[in-house]
Design a protein around this motif. Structure first.
Motif, PDB file in Angstrom:
ATOM      1  N   GLY A 309       1.819   7.564  -6.054  1.00  0.00           N
ATOM      2  CA  GLY A 309       1.162   6.293  -6.369  1.00  0.00           C
ATOM      3  C   GLY A 309       0.265   6.341  -7.582  1.00  0.00           C
ATOM      4  O   GLY A 309      -0.656   5.518  -7.706  1.00  0.00           O
ATOM      5  N   LEU A 312       0.018   3.114  -9.437  1.00  0.00           N
ATOM      6  CA  LEU A 312      -0.886   2.149  -8.804  1.00  0.00           C
ATOM      7  C   LEU A 312      -2.335   2.461  -9.151  1.00  0.00           C
ATOM      8  O   LEU A 312      -3.150   1.551  -9.360  1.00  0.00           O
ATOM      9  CB  LEU A 312      -0.702   2.172  -7.289  1.00  0.00           C
ATOM     10  CG  LEU A 312       0.695   1.847  -6.749  1.00  0.00           C
ATOM     11  CD1 LEU A 312       0.699   1.938  -5.231  1.00  0.00           C
ATOM     12  CD2 LEU A 312       1.121   0.457  -7.203  1.00  0.00           C
ATOM     13  N   ARG A 378       2.999   6.635  -1.842  1.00  0.00           N
ATOM     14  CA  ARG A 378       3.983   5.742  -1.242  1.00  0.00           C
ATOM     15  C   ARG A 378       4.547   6.337   0.046  1.00  0.00           C
ATOM     16  O   ARG A 378       4.908   5.608   0.956  1.00  0.00           O
ATOM     17  CB  ARG A 378       5.092   5.440  -2.248  1.00  0.00           C
ATOM     18  CG  ARG A 378       4.627   4.504  -3.371  1.00  0.00           C
ATOM     19  CD  ARG A 378       5.761   4.139  -4.306  1.00  0.00           C
ATOM     20  NE  ARG A 378       5.389   3.006  -5.143  1.00  0.00           N
ATOM     21  CZ  ARG A 378       4.727   3.104  -6.307  1.00  0.00           C
ATOM     22  NH1 ARG A 378       4.379   4.302  -6.760  1.00  0.00           N
ATOM     23  NH2 ARG A 378       4.408   2.018  -6.982  1.00  0.00           N
ATOM     24  N   ALA A 430       0.231  -1.120  -2.306  1.00  0.00           N
ATOM     25  CA  ALA A 430       0.323  -2.028  -3.444  1.00  0.00           C
ATOM     26  C   ALA A 430      -1.011  -2.026  -4.181  1.00  0.00           C
ATOM     27  O   ALA A 430      -2.052  -1.685  -3.614  1.00  0.00           O
ATOM     28  CB  ALA A 430       0.663  -3.445  -2.968  1.00  0.00           C
ATOM     29  N   ARG A 431      -0.959  -2.406  -5.452  1.00  0.00           N
ATOM     30  CA  ARG A 431      -2.166  -2.387  -6.284  1.00  0.00           C
ATOM     31  C   ARG A 431      -3.299  -3.183  -5.648  1.00  0.00           C
ATOM     32  O   ARG A 431      -4.446  -2.718  -5.603  1.00  0.00           O
ATOM     33  CB  ARG A 431      -1.848  -2.958  -7.668  1.00  0.00           C
ATOM     34  CG  ARG A 431      -3.095  -3.181  -8.545  1.00  0.00           C
ATOM     35  CD  ARG A 431      -2.716  -3.765  -9.895  1.00  0.00           C
ATOM     36  NE  ARG A 431      -1.980  -5.006  -9.779  1.00  0.00           N
ATOM     37  CZ  ARG A 431      -2.531  -6.201  -9.625  1.00  0.00           C
ATOM     38  NH1 ARG A 431      -3.848  -6.327  -9.510  1.00  0.00           N
ATOM     39  NH2 ARG A 431      -1.775  -7.284  -9.542  1.00  0.00           N
ATOM     40  N   GLU A 432      -2.997  -4.377  -5.153  1.00  0.00           N
ATOM     41  CA  GLU A 432      -4.063  -5.224  -4.630  1.00  0.00           C
ATOM     42  C   GLU A 432      -4.771  -4.573  -3.439  1.00  0.00           C
ATOM     43  O   GLU A 432      -5.989  -4.677  -3.298  1.00  0.00           O
ATOM     44  CB  GLU A 432      -3.490  -6.585  -4.212  1.00  0.00           C
ATOM     45  CG  GLU A 432      -2.926  -7.414  -5.365  1.00  0.00           C
ATOM     46  CD  GLU A 432      -1.508  -7.035  -5.734  1.00  0.00           C
ATOM     47  OE1 GLU A 432      -0.969  -7.648  -6.678  1.00  0.00           O
ATOM     48  OE2 GLU A 432      -0.943  -6.120  -5.091  1.00  0.00           O
TER      49      GLU A 432
END
Length: 485
Positions: A309, A312, A378, A430-432
């Motif tokens: 990740g 990310l 991930r 996820a990025r958020e």
């Protein structure tokens, strides 16, 4: 208790040769198993680093032709480990990565190099040395995957085998026309043998023929039985679910001990947490970022890859910096991710520091001086870095996957009320959601009393090998029912 003789088959072993977490497990688990009545001897390739570390050694067997050249098996000790070392210069005398050449590509003869590892292990299991016969053979990852297959096609019922998957993404597959040269019969090339999507699958062979399969966390054991997490092996693993289990990894708490760590600027423990600040300042100085203990300092110690990740992390980095935090990174891997991290460091010289490569001592200082560890993987079979972080009071911020969710207790509102949090989870990957976890951690950081409580929770969590070793020993004894203790 009657001692149980276990032959471990590994392609790397700490502190002799290491590229990843497999080496840490291979080096620590045998020592922990001794307390459970299991005597482990590990068969390993004779890389130059391994041969150079041996404390003496005795040649116990010679092989006229081991996949293209002469070889000998050396019984020796090193770093408290009992070893059988395969001294086969034509296969292993290379001063480079165990798996890849200087150009970064896999060695073209890897099929034979690691078939040799499995072949010698099987010879040892079948009495190559008159005075040694293991009760169980424990093969680790694809490099040892042919062990159960060789035993099966030799018609051997004993000894029973355990196959441990440390990362299902690495499977070891090679051209089908190598079958006879690998010493496998024509009948082996089938879906119920070693065939895997038109090639020879080393890990597939191990998973198909082993008596028991383990992987390195309970959640990962469930994930790899699904199409999304099974990497093409989910059907086979579902079919063998009755012999599959997840046993968490541990860490060597004598190596990872903040109270006696020679790599730290200042040792500390859960009752001396203010002394950590000296390590933080030393870390900031070493990475050339602002020497300000009042700033929250995040770290990453990782292979730089999409699995981990890191993309990310780059996307979420502005959120971290706007929160007044700093970031230091140690690792290497994907060239684009390395370039992105170097660019971030250049653009934020007081707040971001990057060291490409790996340095064991620096990794210890980063654990002892950072405030939080970022692991936005991930997928993560188990992970060891978060265990080291907890041991050192560095709070992990982790994706809710695999062994990360099995080892880190999310400091959500209910956990905080119960006083049991040890880090922060986020999901989906996820990025958020990573940004939200960073902001949540920063909010707790501003509450020094809460942060201190979480640090102490983390440091007092059992992250060693005692529990996992007991579970492995119990598994071995299930496989050897005729033993009377």
């Amino acid at each position: 208790m009657t001692p149980l003789n276990v032959l471990a088959v590994v392609s790397e072993i700490f502190p002799l040769i290491k590229t990843g977490g497999l080496a840490d497990v291979a080096g620590a688990l045998p020592i922990a198993l001794a307390a459970e009545g299991a005597a482990v001897r590990s068969v390993v390739p004779g890389y130059p680093a391994v041969l150079g570390a041996l404390d003496g050694g005795v040649t116990v067997a010679r092989l006229d032709d081991l996949f293209g050249g002469e070889a000998r098996v050396v019984a020796a000790k090193a770093a408290g480990l009992d070893l059988f070392v395969i001294d086969a210069p034509h296969l292993f005398a290379r001063d480079a990565d165990p798996y890849r050449g200087p150009d970064g590509r896999e060695w073209p003869d890897n099929a034979f190099r690691f078939a040799a590892l499995s072949r010698v292990a099987v010879l040892l299991a079948q009495g190559l040395i008159a005075e040694y016969r293991p009760d169980v053979v424990h093969a680790h990852d694809w490099q040892a995957g042919l062990v159960p297959a060789y035993l099966y096609y030799a018609g051997a019922i004993d000894p029973p085998t355990v196959m441990t998957v440390h990362n299902l993404a690495f499977q070891g597959y090679f051209p089908a026309d190598l079958l006879s040269r690998l010493g496998l019969p024509a009948a082996a090339y089938s879906i119920d043998g070693v065939e895997y999507y038109g090639e020879i699958g080393y890990l597939k062979a191990g998973l198909h023929f082993a008596d028991r399969i383990t992987t390195v966390s309970p959640t990962y054991a469930a994930e790899i039985r699904t199409p999304s997490g099974g990497m093409g092996m989910d059907g086979l693993l579902r079919a063998r679910a009755d012999v599959l289990s997840g046993i968490l990894n541990g860490i060597d708490t004598s190596v990872w001990d903040p109270a006696h760590d020679k790599h730290l600027a200042a040792p500390f423990d859960a009752d001396r947490l203010p002394e950590r600040v000296a390590n933080k300042v030393a870390l900031q100085t070493l990475f050339g970022i602002d020497r300000d203990p009042a700033k929250p300092l995040f770290c990453v110690i990782s292979r730089l890859a999409a699995q981990k990740g890191i993309d990310l992390l780059l996307e979420a980095l502005p959120t971290l910096l706007r929160g007044g935090a700093q970031l230091v990174v140690l690792g290497s891997g994907d060239a684009l991710l390395e370039a992105g991290l170097r660019s971030s460091a250049a653009a934020n010289p007081g707040s971001v520091g990057v060291r490409l490569g790996y340095d064991e001592g620096l990794a210890h200082l980063m654990q002892g001086g950072s405030d939080a560890l970022l692991m936005p993987s991930r997928f993560e079979p188990c992970g060891l870095t978060q265990l080291c972080a907890m041991r050192y009071g560095t709070l992990p911020i982790v994706a809710h996957v695999g062994g990360l969710c099995d080892t880190v207790i999310d400091a959500n509102e209910m956990a905080m009320a119960a006083g049991v949090g040890t880090g922060f989870h986020f999901s989906p990957v996820a990025r958020e959601m990573l940004q939200a976890a960073i902001l949540r951690a920063l909010a707790v950081w501003r509450r020094s009393d809460l942060w201190l409580r979480l640090q102490r929770n983390a440091m007092r969590t059992e992250v060693g090998w005692r529990g996992p070793a007991a579970r492995y020993a119990a598994l071995y004894r299930e496989l050897v029912p005729h033993r009377v203790d």
